[in-house]
Each structure stands twice: as structure tokens, then as C-alpha cells.
Write a protein that holds these residues in place. Structure first.
Motif, PDB file in Angstrom:
ATOM      1  N   SER A 190       0.844  -1.196   0.000  1.00  0.00           N
ATOM      2  CA  SER A 190       0.000   0.000   0.000  1.00  0.00           C
ATOM      3  C   SER A 190       0.882   1.250   0.000  1.00  0.00           C
ATOM      4  CB  SER A 190      -0.901   0.056   1.227  1.00  0.00           C
ATOM      5  OG  SER A 190      -1.445  -1.196   1.442  1.00  0.00           O
ATOM      6  N   HIS A 191       1.939   1.198   0.831  1.00  0.00           N
ATOM      7  CA  HIS A 191       2.828   2.353   0.912  1.00  0.00           C
ATOM      8  C   HIS A 191       3.514   2.596  -0.436  1.00  0.00           C
ATOM      9  CE1 HIS A 191       5.668   5.153   2.613  1.00  0.00           C
ATOM     10  NE2 HIS A 191       6.620   4.476   2.003  1.00  0.00           N
ATOM     11  N   GLU A 192       4.012   1.509  -1.050  1.00  0.00           N
ATOM     12  CA  GLU A 192       4.731   1.638  -2.321  1.00  0.00           C
ATOM     13  C   GLU A 192       3.823   2.147  -3.436  1.00  0.00           C
ATOM     14  OE1 GLU A 192       7.968   1.155  -2.867  1.00  0.00           O
ATOM     15  OE2 GLU A 192       8.396   0.513  -0.835  1.00  0.00           O
ATOM     16  N   LEU A 193       2.541   1.755  -3.385  1.00  0.00           N
ATOM     17  CA  LEU A 193       1.599   2.201  -4.427  1.00  0.00           C
ATOM     18  C   LEU A 193       1.198   3.650  -4.184  1.00  0.00           C
ATOM     19  CD1 LEU A 193      -0.805  -0.877  -4.696  1.00  0.00           C
ATOM     20  CD2 LEU A 193       0.789  -0.122  -6.438  1.00  0.00           C
ATOM     21  N   ARG A 194       1.063   3.988  -2.902  1.00  0.00           N
ATOM     22  CA  ARG A 194       0.549   5.319  -2.576  1.00  0.00           C
ATOM     23  C   ARG A 194       1.534   6.411  -2.967  1.00  0.00           C
ATOM     24  NH1 ARG A 194      -0.181   5.624   3.091  1.00  0.00           N
ATOM     25  NH2 ARG A 194      -1.749   4.001   2.997  1.00  0.00           N
ATOM     26  N   THR A 195       2.847   6.157  -2.804  1.00  0.00           N
ATOM     27  CA  THR A 195       3.830   7.217  -3.051  1.00  0.00           C
ATOM     28  C   THR A 195       3.789   7.718  -4.506  1.00  0.00           C
ATOM     29  OG1 THR A 195       5.123   6.053  -1.400  1.00  0.00           O
ATOM     30  CG2 THR A 195       6.220   7.871  -2.525  1.00  0.00           C
ATOM     31  N   PRO A 196       3.965   6.843  -5.507  1.00  0.00           N
ATOM     32  CA  PRO A 196       3.908   7.387  -6.874  1.00  0.00           C
ATOM     33  C   PRO A 196       2.524   7.937  -7.231  1.00  0.00           C
ATOM     34  CG  PRO A 196       4.191   4.999  -6.928  1.00  0.00           C
ATOM     35  CD  PRO A 196       4.269   5.408  -5.508  1.00  0.00           C
ATOM     36  N   LEU A 197       1.492   7.293  -6.685  1.00  0.00           N
ATOM     37  CA  LEU A 197       0.137   7.732  -7.013  1.00  0.00           C
ATOM     38  C   LEU A 197      -0.117   9.152  -6.502  1.00  0.00           C
ATOM     39  CD1 LEU A 197      -1.966   6.088  -8.514  1.00  0.00           C
ATOM     40  CD2 LEU A 197      -3.108   5.678  -6.345  1.00  0.00           C
TER      41      LEU A 197
ATOM     42  N   PHE B  82       5.909  -0.982 -13.093  1.00  0.00           N
ATOM     43  CA  PHE B  82       6.936  -1.974 -12.711  1.00  0.00           C
ATOM     44  C   PHE B  82       6.540  -2.686 -11.430  1.00  0.00           C
ATOM     45  CE2 PHE B  82      10.288   0.919 -14.849  1.00  0.00           C
ATOM     46  CZ  PHE B  82      10.009   0.347 -16.085  1.00  0.00           C
ATOM     47  N   LEU B  83       6.025  -1.887 -10.494  1.00  0.00           N
ATOM     48  CA  LEU B  83       5.660  -2.448  -9.200  1.00  0.00           C
ATOM     49  C   LEU B  83       4.562  -3.502  -9.376  1.00  0.00           C
ATOM     50  CD1 LEU B  83       6.175  -2.175  -6.169  1.00  0.00           C
ATOM     51  CD2 LEU B  83       4.314  -0.550  -6.068  1.00  0.00           C
ATOM     52  N   ILE B  84       3.566  -3.159 -10.187  1.00  0.00           N
ATOM     53  CA  ILE B  84       2.451  -4.101 -10.377  1.00  0.00           C
ATOM     54  C   ILE B  84       2.936  -5.357 -11.113  1.00  0.00           C
ATOM     55  CG2 ILE B  84       0.242  -4.383 -11.598  1.00  0.00           C
ATOM     56  CD1 ILE B  84      -0.269  -1.410 -10.661  1.00  0.00           C
ATOM     57  N   GLU B  85       3.828  -5.147 -12.106  1.00  0.00           N
ATOM     58  CA  GLU B  85       4.358  -6.329 -12.819  1.00  0.00           C
ATOM     59  C   GLU B  85       5.134  -7.236 -11.859  1.00  0.00           C
ATOM     60  OE1 GLU B  85       6.579  -4.720 -16.083  1.00  0.00           O
ATOM     61  OE2 GLU B  85       4.747  -4.234 -17.189  1.00  0.00           O
ATOM     62  N   ASP B  86       5.979  -6.623 -11.017  1.00  0.00           N
ATOM     63  CA  ASP B  86       6.766  -7.415 -10.053  1.00  0.00           C
ATOM     64  C   ASP B  86       5.860  -8.117  -9.046  1.00  0.00           C
ATOM     65  OD1 ASP B  86       9.117  -6.845 -11.246  1.00  0.00           O
ATOM     66  OD2 ASP B  86       9.936  -5.571  -9.658  1.00  0.00           O
ATOM     67  N   LEU B  87       4.819  -7.409  -8.611  1.00  0.00           N
ATOM     68  CA  LEU B  87       3.896  -8.028  -7.640  1.00  0.00           C
ATOM     69  C   LEU B  87       3.197  -9.231  -8.260  1.00  0.00           C
ATOM     70  CD1 LEU B  87       2.283  -4.900  -5.960  1.00  0.00           C
ATOM     71  CD2 LEU B  87       3.650  -6.672  -4.841  1.00  0.00           C
ATOM     72  N   LEU B  88       2.809  -9.087  -9.533  1.00  0.00           N
ATOM     73  CA  LEU B  88       2.146 -10.223 -10.203  1.00  0.00           C
ATOM     74  C   LEU B  88       3.107 -11.395 -10.338  1.00  0.00           C
ATOM     75  CD1 LEU B  88       0.023  -8.409 -12.938  1.00  0.00           C
ATOM     76  CD2 LEU B  88      -0.791  -9.682 -10.945  1.00  0.00           C
ATOM     77  N   THR B  89       4.380 -11.095 -10.676  1.00  0.00           N
ATOM     78  CA  THR B  89       5.370 -12.168 -10.793  1.00  0.00           C
ATOM     79  C   THR B  89       5.526 -12.892  -9.459  1.00  0.00           C
ATOM     80  OG1 THR B  89       6.556 -10.818 -12.366  1.00  0.00           O
ATOM     81  CG2 THR B  89       7.757 -12.679 -11.452  1.00  0.00           C
ATOM     82  N   ILE B  90       5.674 -12.107  -8.374  1.00  0.00           N
ATOM     83  CA  ILE B  90       5.835 -12.717  -7.046  1.00  0.00           C
ATOM     84  C   ILE B  90       4.627 -13.581  -6.709  1.00  0.00           C
ATOM     85  CG2 ILE B  90       5.775 -12.176  -4.568  1.00  0.00           C
ATOM     86  CD1 ILE B  90       8.189 -10.882  -4.930  1.00  0.00           C
ATOM     87  N   SER B  91       3.448 -13.034  -6.970  1.00  0.00           N
ATOM     88  CA  SER B  91       2.240 -13.780  -6.617  1.00  0.00           C
ATOM     89  C   SER B  91       2.155 -15.086  -7.420  1.00  0.00           C
ATOM     90  CB  SER B  91       1.026 -12.878  -6.809  1.00  0.00           C
ATOM     91  OG  SER B  91      -0.006 -13.539  -7.439  1.00  0.00           O
ATOM     92  N   GLU B  92       2.546 -15.014  -8.713  1.00  0.00           N
ATOM     93  CA  GLU B  92       2.549 -16.229  -9.549  1.00  0.00           C
ATOM     94  C   GLU B  92       3.527 -17.261  -9.006  1.00  0.00           C
ATOM     95  OE1 GLU B  92       1.802 -15.444 -14.288  1.00  0.00           O
ATOM     96  OE2 GLU B  92       3.771 -15.171 -13.446  1.00  0.00           O
ATOM     97  N   LEU B  93       4.745 -16.765  -8.676  1.00  0.00           N
ATOM     98  CA  LEU B  93       5.781 -17.683  -8.196  1.00  0.00           C
ATOM     99  C   LEU B  93       5.389 -18.300  -6.861  1.00  0.00           C
ATOM    100  CD1 LEU B  93       8.931 -15.544  -9.039  1.00  0.00           C
ATOM    101  CD2 LEU B  93       8.438 -17.777  -9.993  1.00  0.00           C
TER     102      LEU B  93
END
Ligand code: ADP
Length: 381
Positions: A166-173, A210-221
């Protein structure tokens, strides 16, 4: 006549003594077989209780321990026999003793969570019920204990992860929102300011992407849904491609990229392995020095294993952070990582991918002399 009577009496007496002896033997045998049966039942019960995953404690009507199974002894770290002792004497846990005392034939204890502070914090779930006789009088108490520590740790990790995301998403947003509002408030009429603000908006939307792509990768893995598509891969050409993809980035920092790998074939998933090299070489460029060098090399460890090394000559990583850099969202220098567009997830993705291949990953660094990231791969037969 008297003699005959004497003989008969003697015979009768001998027969009587023999019969007495036989019945004594029979009684002894019966007693022994009953004791044997009782011992067998007790052994079976003990084996049953000791095979339970849950801790089990039986107390008599005076609150003295009758039985503690193996799981219970392990959970509470008991090293000496506790039979005959009270909970306070055996465990020094007044809270648990008070809980057990509150149990009556009418009042069970269900799902009570107990935290044991100590060197390694433990969480236990306590369930207890009274053992009553035919007249309903309490004759003892039975306690069943589940170890919740692992569950609690997972729960805490999940909460921390959600808070971090949440923190990482909130900052750029909020940056995007702020700059858009300033533009709408009039900054758009100044072309120079407008371009600068739009570039900041673009940079931050890329960061979000990038953050969302990385989060999806982590969740998949982590979900274990994806399977590694293992193939025989020639490692050198694959690294050549990864270095080629990053050459523009390296040029902006005048960093030299070198492929020092020998010819070797490994068993790996091509796309995932590209991701590993992409992340490690990208980091080496990002956190390395201007006009520095990044080298990919490797060694055959044995018939089965090949070790890869990605080395830079930048400022390196402090010793206390060497293991932590693989944790999600851990950064040595937060500001530097953000400024470079980092998500803080790259190395945890690398670790996941390497481990999914059955390999190991680790980092070494002599501060001031660069950082080296190592990982192992299986060699193709
Ligand atoms: P990030 O997105 O921040 O780069 P990573 O998970 O890839 O996230 O890396 C975690 C942290 O490890 C980085 O923020 C950085 O502080 C440190 N790090 C990674 N690679 C290197 C390197 N080659 N040299 C120095 N520090 C590094």
C-alpha cells in the motif's frame, strides 16, 4: 483300620495340597496375564498419545499431572518428568494454571490463544475440558494444545506485505495526483514547467507499472501455479542476449559489460532465467559505479552443478545487509533505489526463481570493492 484311615488321610492331604498349589499357579497366571494386558493397553495408549501432533496433558482432580505426551513436552521444552507436579511447578505458567482452574464440567475452554514470550516467541491455542465420573463429579482435566506459531508468523508477514505494498503504491500515485492538480491549476500554461511535470508523471506511472508487474510475478511464483519449463539451455548465448538488452542502460553510465562464461549447458526455464540475469545485471549497473564494469562468469562445481557469478566494482553492500537484500521491499538505500526506478522486489524474485529450479542464491561483498551475486543451476546431462 486306623492305619488305612491314616493312609487315606495322607493321600487326601497330598491331593489337597497339590490342588491348592495348582489353583495358586492358576491365580498367579491369571494375575500375570491381566497385568500383561494392562501393560499392553498402557503401551498402546502411550504410543497413540505420543503420535499426536497436538500436545496433550491429563490432570487429576487435584490438578496434578498424570500424563504429558511427547508433543506437549516438546512445545513447552520439558526435559524432566512432570508426573505428579502441578502446572505451576512443572511449567511456571500461572496464566495457564488459572485457565485450567476455570474449567468445570459445565465450562469448557475452547480456542484460547496463549503467547509465550521468550527467546523465540511462541503462540499456542489451548482447549480444555473436565473429565467427569458417572455422577457428574469432576475427576480431572484434559488439555489439548495446538502450536499456532507458524500461522501467526505467516499472518504477520502477510500484514507487513500488504502495508508495504500500500505504501509503495501510494507514493507514486500521490505524486501523479499532485502534479496533475498543479498542471490543471495553471502550470500547464508554462511550457517549460509543463514538460518537466509531465516527465515526472510519466516516471511515476512507469514506477507503478513496474511495481504491479513485479507483484504479479511474485504472486505467480508464490502460488506455485506456474511450473518451470525446464529445457537444456546453452548459458553463454543466453547471457549475451541479457547483456545486449541492457547495453543502452549500461552506456548511459559508461559501464562495460563482459560475458566471461565458459560453454556450458544447464537445465532451466529460459524466460525465468532471463529474468534472473536481467535483474542481477540491471542492479549491478544501477548500484555500481559510473564507468565501472560488470562481469558474468561461472564455475563447474561438480557433475551436477554450475555456479554463476554476477560481479560489479561499485560501492558494494554492507555485511549486515547481505542476506536481507533478498527480502521483499528491503533496500540498503531507499532513496537511491526509488531514484533508479527500483521496486525493492527484484532480488526476492531472483531468489524465488533460483529456488524453484532447486538452486541456491547468495551475495558477497567487500564494501568499496563491489558486490558479487552467486547462484547455482543444474547442469544438463
Ligand atoms: P531494487 O528494486 O531496490 O533494486 P532489489 O530487490 O533488486 O530491489 O535489491 C534490493 C536492494 O539491494 C537494493 O535496493 C540495493 O540497496 C541492494 N543491491 C542490490 N544489488 C546491488 C549491487 N549490485 N550493489 C549494491 N547494492 C545492491
Amino acid at each position: 483300620m486306623a492305619l488305612a484311615a491314616g493312609v487315606v488321610h495322607l493321600r487326601w492331604r497330598r491331593a489337597f495340597l497339590r490342588a491348592q498349589e495348582t489353583s495358586r499357579d492358576a491365580i498367579e497366571q491369571l494375575k500375570e496375564s491381566q497385568e500383561h494386558a494392562a501393560r499392553q493397553v498402557q503401551t498402546q495408549q502411550e504410543a497413540l498419545f505420543n503420535s499426536m501432533i497436538e500436545g496433550l496433558l491429563l490432570l487429576d482432580e487435584h490438578g496434578r499431572i498424570q500424563l504429558a505426551n511427547r508433543a506437549f513436552s516438546d512445545l513447552f521444552g520439558l526435559t524432566t518428568p512432570v508426573r505428579g507436579k502441578t502446572i505451576v511447578e512443572a511449567l511456571r505458567l500461572t496464566e495457564l494454571a488459572a485457565l485450567v482452574e476455570s474449567v468445570t464440567p459445565q465450562e469448557q475452554l475452547l480456542g484460547h490463544e496463549l503467547r509465550l514470550a521468550g527467546l523465540s516467541e511462541r503462540w499456542l491455542q489451548i482447549n480444555a475440558a473436565a473429565i467427569s465420573d458417572a455422577n457428574g463429579k469432576q475427576r480431572g482435566t484434559v488439555l489439548v494444545v495446538h502450536d499456532l506459531t507458524r500461522l501467526k508468523q505467516l499472518e504477520r508477514a502477510r500484514q507487513e506485505f500488504v502495508a508495504n505494498v500500500s505504501h509503495e503504491l501510494r507514493t507514486p500515485l500521490s505524486l501523479i495526483k499532485g502534479y496533475v492538480e498543479t498542471l490543471l491549476d495553471g502550470a500547464k500554461d508554462n511550457p517549460e514547467v509543463e514538460t518537466k511535470f509531465l516527465q515526472t508523471i510519466q516516471r511515476n506511472s512507469e514506477r507503478l507499472q513496474f511495481l504491479i508487474e513485479d507483484l504479479l510475478t511474485i504472486s505467480e511464483l508464490e502460488s506455485g501455479r506456474i511450473r518451470m519449463n525446464l529445457q537444456n539451455l546453452a548459458l553463454r548465448p543466453m547471457v549475451e542476449k541479457a547483456l545486449g538488452d541492457l547495453s543502452a542502460r549500461a552506456r548511459t553510465k559508461r559501464v562495460t559489460l563482459t560475458n566471461h562464461l565458459p560453454e556450458v549447458t544447464v537445465r532451466a526455464d529460459a524466460d525465468r532465467l532471463q529474468q534472473v540475469f536481467g535483474n542481477l545485471v540491471d542492479n549491478a549497473i544501477k548500484y555500481g559505479r559510473l564507468e565501472g564494469s560488470v562481469t558474468v562468469s561461472g564455475n563447474t562445481l561438480n557433475d551436477d552443478t554450475f555456479e554463476v557469478c554476477v560481479q560489479d566494482d561499485g560501492p558494494g553492500i554492507p555485511a549486515e545487509a547481505l542476506e536481507r537484500v533478498f527480502e521483499r521491499f528491503y533496500r540498503v538505500d531507499k532513496a537511491r533505489s526509488r531514484e533508479q526506478g527500483g521496486t525493492g522486489l527484484g532480488l526476492s524474485i531472483v531468489k524465488h526463481i533460483v529456488q524453484s529450479h532447486g538452486g541456491r542464491v547468495w551475495a558477497k561483498s567487500e564494501p568499496g570493492k563491489g558486490a558479487a551475486f552467486f547462484f547455482t543451476l543444474s547442469r544438463a546431462e
